[in-house]
Design a protein around this motif. Structure first.
Motif, short mmCIF file in Angstrom:
data_model
loop_
_atom_site.label_atom_id
_atom_site.label_comp_id
_atom_site.label_asym_id
_atom_site.label_seq_id
_atom_site.Cartn_x
_atom_site.Cartn_y
_atom_site.Cartn_z
N LEU A 310 87.80 31.13 -42.47
CA LEU A 310 88.85 32.03 -42.03
C LEU A 310 90.08 32.00 -42.94
O LEU A 310 90.79 32.99 -43.08
N GLY A 311 90.33 30.85 -43.56
CA GLY A 311 91.47 30.75 -44.46
C GLY A 311 91.34 31.59 -45.71
O GLY A 311 92.33 31.84 -46.41
N GLY A 312 90.12 32.05 -46.00
CA GLY A 312 89.90 32.90 -47.15
C GLY A 312 90.21 34.36 -46.93
O GLY A 312 90.14 35.17 -47.86
N PHE A 313 90.53 34.73 -45.69
CA PHE A 313 90.91 36.12 -45.43
C PHE A 313 92.12 36.50 -46.28
O PHE A 313 92.98 35.68 -46.57
N GLY A 314 92.19 37.78 -46.65
CA GLY A 314 93.37 38.29 -47.32
C GLY A 314 94.42 38.70 -46.30
O GLY A 314 94.08 39.18 -45.20
N TRP A 315 95.69 38.49 -46.63
CA TRP A 315 96.83 38.94 -45.83
C TRP A 315 97.65 39.90 -46.67
O TRP A 315 98.16 39.52 -47.74
N LEU A 316 97.78 41.12 -46.22
CA LEU A 316 98.68 42.10 -46.83
C LEU A 316 99.88 42.26 -45.90
O LEU A 316 99.72 42.63 -44.74
N THR A 317 101.07 41.94 -46.39
CA THR A 317 102.30 42.04 -45.61
C THR A 317 103.24 43.03 -46.28
O THR A 317 103.54 42.90 -47.47
N GLN A 318 103.68 44.05 -45.53
CA GLN A 318 104.60 45.04 -46.06
C GLN A 318 105.74 45.27 -45.07
O GLN A 318 105.52 45.30 -43.85
N ASP A 319 106.95 45.38 -45.60
CA ASP A 319 108.16 45.49 -44.78
C ASP A 319 108.82 46.85 -44.94
O ASP A 319 108.79 47.46 -46.01
N ARG A 320 109.45 47.25 -43.85
CA ARG A 320 110.45 48.34 -43.87
C ARG A 320 111.62 47.85 -43.02
O ARG A 320 111.69 48.13 -41.84
N LEU A 321 112.49 47.04 -43.62
CA LEU A 321 113.56 46.39 -42.89
C LEU A 321 114.89 47.05 -43.19
O LEU A 321 115.09 47.64 -44.24
#
Length: 321
Positions: A310-321
């Motif tokens: 599970l740690g190999g999953f990719g995380w895409l994080t994008q902000d509109r702050l």
């Protein structure tokens, strides 16, 4: 009847009596959400950070896309401190019916709501957005057609120009026989999330691969009863393929995302305090019960951040702050 893979996946997963409208996902595959409540606790810490960055508005959203059985939404809600919970609007988004045991405070919708102010989490959602499959031939890319009843395949027409352009940019095939999953529908799905995010953060979590290391023959597969099976799109199994998260990131930026981070679940969860650290052995002598509880938690954390799992999953994080 021969269909493109995108049409066959749509029918098998979301058509009349489709897999995701009929089955409980937890009965067929293990996700981070189902593995441990530690995952919901980590998402809560992310939500608290976003809430602080937004200045603690009167109402803050948590939107869980591909909510399935509602475990993540319910877990975050139950663990939220009272002051945050009093301002929290939680929405599960899924084409399946609202789970019967879901807390009444959690909303349920078939589409991503507009005007989100807070955190959006799409955990293993994009991999189930249907895509076409192309194969490189001596005459260029051709679509693969599939018989939904048997999984048999044959070559079809050339992809449309927009898909050829996507392949050229994001998944160029160089040798005859190589295959690619055309991720443009996933880019478009992620765009719908970013444009509905008024202020806050959106996170997509999925098995992924980068443009400089795409698998030469694709990743299309099926899951049933906890095991990988042949991807026959007859509605009897989940049909999934890994995600070109880098392409989704570029689509999100075009849609208005101000910041982008691409990382792994291992790195993201460690930054949120999930370390998998085992308790000291001495604790077993002074507090046996506390030692066992801490050991169990460390094992759950270790599973969530294991690089080969599970740690190999990719995380895409994008902000509109």
């Amino acid at each position: 009847m021969w269909l493109t893979w995108r049409a066959a996946m749509e029918q098998a997963l979301y058509g009349e009596n489709g897999f995701y409208l009929r089955e409980c996902p937890s009965g067929h595959f293990r996700t981070s959400v189902g593995a441990s409540p530690v995952f919901a606790e980590a998402v809560l810490r992310e939500l608290i950070a976003v809430d602080d960055a937004l200045g603690n508005p009167p109402a803050v959203d948590l939107v869980d896309i591909g909510a399935g059985e509602g475990e993540l939404a319910a877990g975050v809600l139950s663990a939220a401190p009272p002051e945050l919970r009093s301002r929290l609007r939680v929405t599960g988004v899924d084409l399946a019916s609202r789970p019967a045991r879901l807390p009444g405070e959690i909303g349920w919708a078939a589409a991503v709501p507009d005007g989100i102010c807070g955190l959006v989490v799409a955990n293993e959602w994009l991999d189930n957005v249907p895509v076409d499959v192309a194969e490189q031939t001596a005459d260029g890319p051709r679509l693969i057609l599939v018989d939904p009843a048997t999984g048999a395949e044959r070559l079809g027409d050339r992809p449309q120009e927009t898909d050829l352009a996507w392949l050229s940019c994001w998944w160029p095939m160089r040798a005859v026989g190589e295959r690619a999953e055309i991720g443009r529908p996933r880019d478009e799905a992620w765009t719908t999330v970013i444009v509905r995010l008024a202020r806050g953060r959106a996170i997509a979590i999925d098995y992924a691969h980068p443009v400089d290391d795409r698998p030469p023959y694709g990743t299309l597969t099926g899951y049933r009863d906890g095991a990988a099976v042949a991807p026959v799109p007859d509605g009897s199994c989940d049909i999934t393929a890994h995600v070109a998260l880098d392409a989704c990131a570029a689509a999100g930026e075009r849609a208005g995302a101000a910041t982008t981070a691409l990382t792994t679940q291992r790195q993201a969860l460690r930054a949120l305090g999930v370390t998998g650290t085992r308790p000291p052995v001495d604790l077993a002598r002074t507090d046996p019960r506390g030692y066992l509880q801490t050991l169990a938690r460390s094992s759950q954390e270790a599973e969530l951040i294991a690089p080969e799992g599970l740690g190999g999953f990719g995380w895409l994080t994008q902000d509109r702050l």
